[in-house]
Design an enzyme around this catalytic site. Structure first.
Site, mmCIF file in Angstrom:
data_model
loop_
_atom_site.group_PDB
_atom_site.id
_atom_site.type_symbol
_atom_site.label_atom_id
_atom_site.label_comp_id
_atom_site.label_asym_id
_atom_site.label_seq_id
_atom_site.Cartn_x
_atom_site.Cartn_y
_atom_site.Cartn_z
ATOM 1 C CD GLU A 42 17.839 -26.303 20.951
ATOM 2 O OE1 GLU A 42 19.025 -26.810 20.696
ATOM 3 O OE2 GLU A 42 17.343 -26.684 22.131
ATOM 4 C CG HIS A 65 18.769 -31.383 15.458
ATOM 5 N ND1 HIS A 65 18.039 -32.628 15.816
ATOM 6 C CD2 HIS A 65 18.859 -30.702 16.448
ATOM 7 C CE1 HIS A 65 17.862 -32.544 17.123
ATOM 8 N NE2 HIS A 65 18.483 -31.610 17.470
ATOM 9 C CD GLU A 66 21.064 -27.965 16.797
ATOM 10 O OE1 GLU A 66 20.203 -27.369 17.699
ATOM 11 O OE2 GLU A 66 21.530 -29.105 16.984
ATOM 12 C CG HIS A 117 15.827 -27.551 18.560
ATOM 13 N ND1 HIS A 117 14.939 -28.154 19.384
ATOM 14 C CD2 HIS A 117 17.068 -28.207 18.310
ATOM 15 C CE1 HIS A 117 15.659 -29.312 19.919
ATOM 16 N NE2 HIS A 117 16.799 -29.350 19.284
ATOM 17 C CD GLU A 177 17.029 -31.975 21.451
ATOM 18 O OE1 GLU A 177 17.172 -32.381 20.311
ATOM 19 O OE2 GLU A 177 17.456 -30.706 22.113
ATOM 20 C CG ASP A 209 24.686 -32.926 30.976
ATOM 21 O OD1 ASP A 209 23.974 -32.722 30.015
ATOM 22 O OD2 ASP A 209 26.017 -33.058 31.064
ATOM 23 C CE1 TYR A 234 19.004 -34.451 20.282
ATOM 24 C CE2 TYR A 234 19.285 -35.288 22.728
ATOM 25 C CZ TYR A 234 19.355 -34.464 21.616
ATOM 26 O OH TYR A 234 20.228 -33.502 22.394
HETATM 27 N N1 BES Z 1 19.661 -28.857 22.283
HETATM 28 C C1 BES Z 1 20.608 -29.672 21.693
HETATM 29 C C2 BES Z 1 21.931 -29.644 22.522
HETATM 30 C C3 BES Z 1 21.717 -29.695 24.236
HETATM 31 C C4 BES Z 1 20.927 -30.697 24.637
HETATM 32 C C5 BES Z 1 22.767 -29.174 24.835
HETATM 33 C C6 BES Z 1 20.643 -30.843 26.078
HETATM 34 C C7 BES Z 1 22.802 -29.332 26.319
HETATM 35 C C8 BES Z 1 21.631 -30.327 26.784
HETATM 36 C C9 BES Z 1 20.670 -29.610 20.378
HETATM 37 O O1 BES Z 1 19.720 -29.343 19.676
HETATM 38 C C10 BES Z 1 21.396 -31.086 19.782
HETATM 39 O O2 BES Z 1 20.462 -32.013 19.953
HETATM 40 N N2 BES Z 1 22.357 -31.290 19.440
HETATM 41 C C11 BES Z 1 23.059 -32.351 18.954
HETATM 42 C C12 BES Z 1 22.917 -32.595 17.505
HETATM 43 C C13 BES Z 1 21.830 -33.133 16.784
HETATM 44 C C14 BES Z 1 22.059 -33.140 15.222
HETATM 45 C C15 BES Z 1 21.264 -34.320 17.238
HETATM 46 C C16 BES Z 1 24.464 -32.637 19.365
HETATM 47 O O3 BES Z 1 24.801 -31.564 19.808
HETATM 48 O O4 BES Z 1 24.899 -33.515 19.419
HETATM 49 ZN ZN ZN Z 2 18.435 -30.917 19.680
#
Ligand code: BES
Ligand code: ZN
Length: 633
Positions: free
Chosen positions: A300, A324-325, A328, A347, A402, A410
């Protein structure tokens, strides 16, 4: 009034607010309001960075960003040093400037590097210093950068670079206070090879290559304060296509038209959130479609969402990722988790908003199917998680942030908001959420801040509500509480029944009413089948529905996973092709994990990985190294 307020504030600082303010939850053990960030060496309580000015050359030959970062400081106390986060940066020199504006060399020390956190950079501040400038270059294996050769792009002619700063990788390309509790405005001058275009999570002086005053030099401004993890840059052979006045798509020229078509509902999505939760605060909303090695589905980055090309299904069936993005822009970018332990505030809220957007734009049945799939995935994942990782407010001290990246923040987070919505009623809950976004706009929020605000602005004026949702249990206890409000889909019930009937021999595939099935129903159908059934029966399915030839990444991924489980060999060439062309970790991890379960599968995985690894982002290859038991260099 005053006395009451300070009573609550006292509660907030020490306990979950309601234990002090509302007697109903007195029995809950306290959760302290922790603002301390275990994942940053920086000292914002003494000296706080408020603005960053980047001046960087992009060298594809050396795989390095080279130049300087000028940081504006706000002194909070009497400290004589500012501490920055770095990871793998080569620091050439550091200067500091006082109120008169003159820069002169300053003392600095780079601490011992930690494998996860990197190394603190301590810069000595002369009295009155208000800015420091760090001259530096990044390492070719910087964890927040991916350098792609022409072969790894769609056009095959030009190289590509992109950043991925969340959670703590901004420090691998910018010396900065890399904590979500510290917000900065920024500006940047980025110099690239002339034939390439640079984009950032900021206002762009040139909307598209043809607007650039001087090709190869690009200027950016981010006037709204954002945390470091949202600073983003990409450089490549990029084209732009507008979708509406304020939305557009960047992508390689061969992709941009189909992406603009796929995402054409973005403006409607924005209007849907604005109606519910207040105006969009970032002027433009553009989407950058990255090459397939992008390790996430989406990121995002403000004003410029980064997205995987694997959601370009051709029928808009995977655009919930854009919802989703986009969401954010409120939950995360406007109201930001104070620490990575509060990640669920980013999330969980975002998945809730994502579902609301999908409902507004595509209807309730679609959004309910999508959340039902999310809940199913959560249940599967939760079976494998230790109790300490099943709670919303997760203790990450001494761990890589991580490790908190599971479906718990989520989907369990979303389910908590759903439970609150159900208990309070939608209108009342929407009013509450809108006021939450207004109240905490451009601020960083802890779990206790949220709980305190919830208590004061939802529970207090709605007697009986606090007893209906055990918020403390949701936040602190593993698993899913009793009061969970699960999504319901009539379509899914029918699809499940059909899947079971076919598997038990009671229904033929040829007679199934699949003509109108959406991607979500196909996914539900496949997931309703038992794990690892006979390869001959996989063949029956494939003959009837051509799953191996599916052009939908989610369906194909689900099918390939089942193929490995069942030893369905006809799908293996497709699986190898998939693993060698897509770097999205969400797809790679389950496939490699499944392969690694048998000796033969492990050999196959190792052979594929040897070829595919150069395509993968450092974040993805670190994950696969671990699955296959390969020691990272
Ligand atoms: N902000 C996240 C991606 C992220 C989180 C990157 C933590 C690094 C560390 C992004 O908004 C996200 O949640 N992406 C998901 C997709 C979403 C539709 C659930 C993904 O990339 O899987
Ligand atoms: Zn996200």
């Amino acid at each position: 009034m005053q006395a009451n307020k300070s009573h609550c504030l006292f509660g907030l600082a020490t306990l979950f607010a309601w234990s002090a303010c509302a007697p109903v939850n007195d029995s809950l053990p306290a959760i302290p309001n922790v603002r301390e960030d275990h994942h940053s060496y920086s000292n914002p309580d003494q000296v706080r960075v408020s603005r960053v000015e980047l001046d960087l050359d992009v060298s594809f030959e050396r795989k390095s960003l080279e130049g300087s970062a000028t940081l504006h400081l706000k002194r909070q106390g009497e400290a004589d040093e500012v501490v920055l986060d770095t990871r793998g940066l080569a620091i050439a020199s550091v200067e500091a400037a006082g109120p008169s504006g003159e820069f002169s060399a300053s003392g600095f020390a780079l601490g011992k590097p930690d494998p996860v956190l990197g190394a603190p950079l301590r810069v000595t501040l002369p009295p009155g210093a208000e800015r420091v400038r760090v001259h530096y270059s990044t390492s070719p294996d910087a964890s927040g950068l991916q350098w792609l050769g022409p072969a790894q792009t769609g056009g095959k002619k030009h190289p590509f670079l992109f950043t991925q700063s969340q959670a703590i990788h901004a420090r691998s390309w910018i010396p900065i206070q890399d904590s979500p509790g510290v917000r900065v405005t920024y500006s940047a001058t980025i110099r690239t090879p002339k034939e390439l275009f640079a984009v950032m999570s900021a206002e762009m002086e040139a909307r598209q290559p043809s607007d650039a005053a001087a090709p190869g030099e690009y200027h950016f401004q981010m006037p709204q304060p954002i945390p470091a993890y949202l600073i983003a840059l990409a450089v490549g052979d990029l084209a732009f296509q507008a979708m509406s006045e304020r939305t557009g798509v960047y992508a390689e020229p061969s992709v941009v038209a189909s992406a603009a078509k796929e995402f054409e509902d973005t403006e409607d999505m924005m209007a849907a959130v604005e109606k519910l939760y207040g105006p969009y605060q970032w002027q433009r909303y553009d989407i950058l479609v990255l090459p397939p090695s992008f390790p996430f589905g989406g990121m995002e980055n403000p004003r410029l969402t980064f997205a995987t090309p694997t959601i370009l299904a051709g029928d808009k069936s995977l655009v919930s990722l854009i919802a989703h993005e986009l969401a954010h822009s409120w939950s995360g970018n406007l109201v930001t988790n104070a620490t990575w332990s509060d990640f669920w505030l980013n999330e969980g809220f975002t998945v809730y908003l994502e579902n609301r957007i999908q409902e507004a734009v595509f209807g309730r049945e679609r959004s309910e199917m999508e959340s039902a799939l999310e809940v199913q995935e959560l249940r599967e994942e939760m079976k494998k998680l230790e109790p300490r990782d099943q709670v919303l407010h997760i203790d990450l001290k001494g761990r890589d942030p991580d490790e908190g990246f599971t479906l718990v923040p989520y989907v369990k987070g979303m389910l908590l908001l759903r439970a609150l919505e159900q208990a309070a009623g939608r209108d009342r809950f929407d009013t509450f959420l809108r006021s939450y976004f207004d109240h905490f706009a451009f601020k960083s929020v802890t779990t206790a801040d949220f709980a305190g605000y919830l208590d004061e602005y939802l529970f207090r004026n709605n007697p009986g509500l606090a007893e209906k949702v055990a918020v403390g249990d949701w936040i602190r206890k593993p698993g899913l509480p009793q009061d969970v409000a699960l999504p319901v889909s009539g379509n899914f019930e029918r699809v499940e029944a059909l899947a079971n009937r076919w598997y038990d021999g009671g229904a033929a595939l040829s007679g199934m009413p699949v003509g109108q099935w959406t991607t979500q129903e196909w996914l539900r159908f496949l997931r309703a089948l038992p794990e690892g059934f006979e390869a001959e029966r996989m063949k029956e399915l494939d003959d009837a529905f051509q799953f191996t030839a599916s052009r939908n990444s989610e369906i194909l991924h689900q099918w390939l996973l089942m193929s490995v489980r069942s030893g369905y060999e006809p799908a293996y060439p497709k699986m190898e092709e998939f693993l060698a062309s897509v770097g999205r970790r969400k797809f790679l991890r389950p496939l490699y994990t499944e392969l690694a379960k048998t000796d033969e599968g492990r050999r196959r995985a190792a052979a594929i990985y040897r070829k595919a690894r150069p395509l993968y982002h450092p974040i993805a290859s670190a994950t696969i190294d671990e699955i296959l038991g390969i020691a990272s260099e």
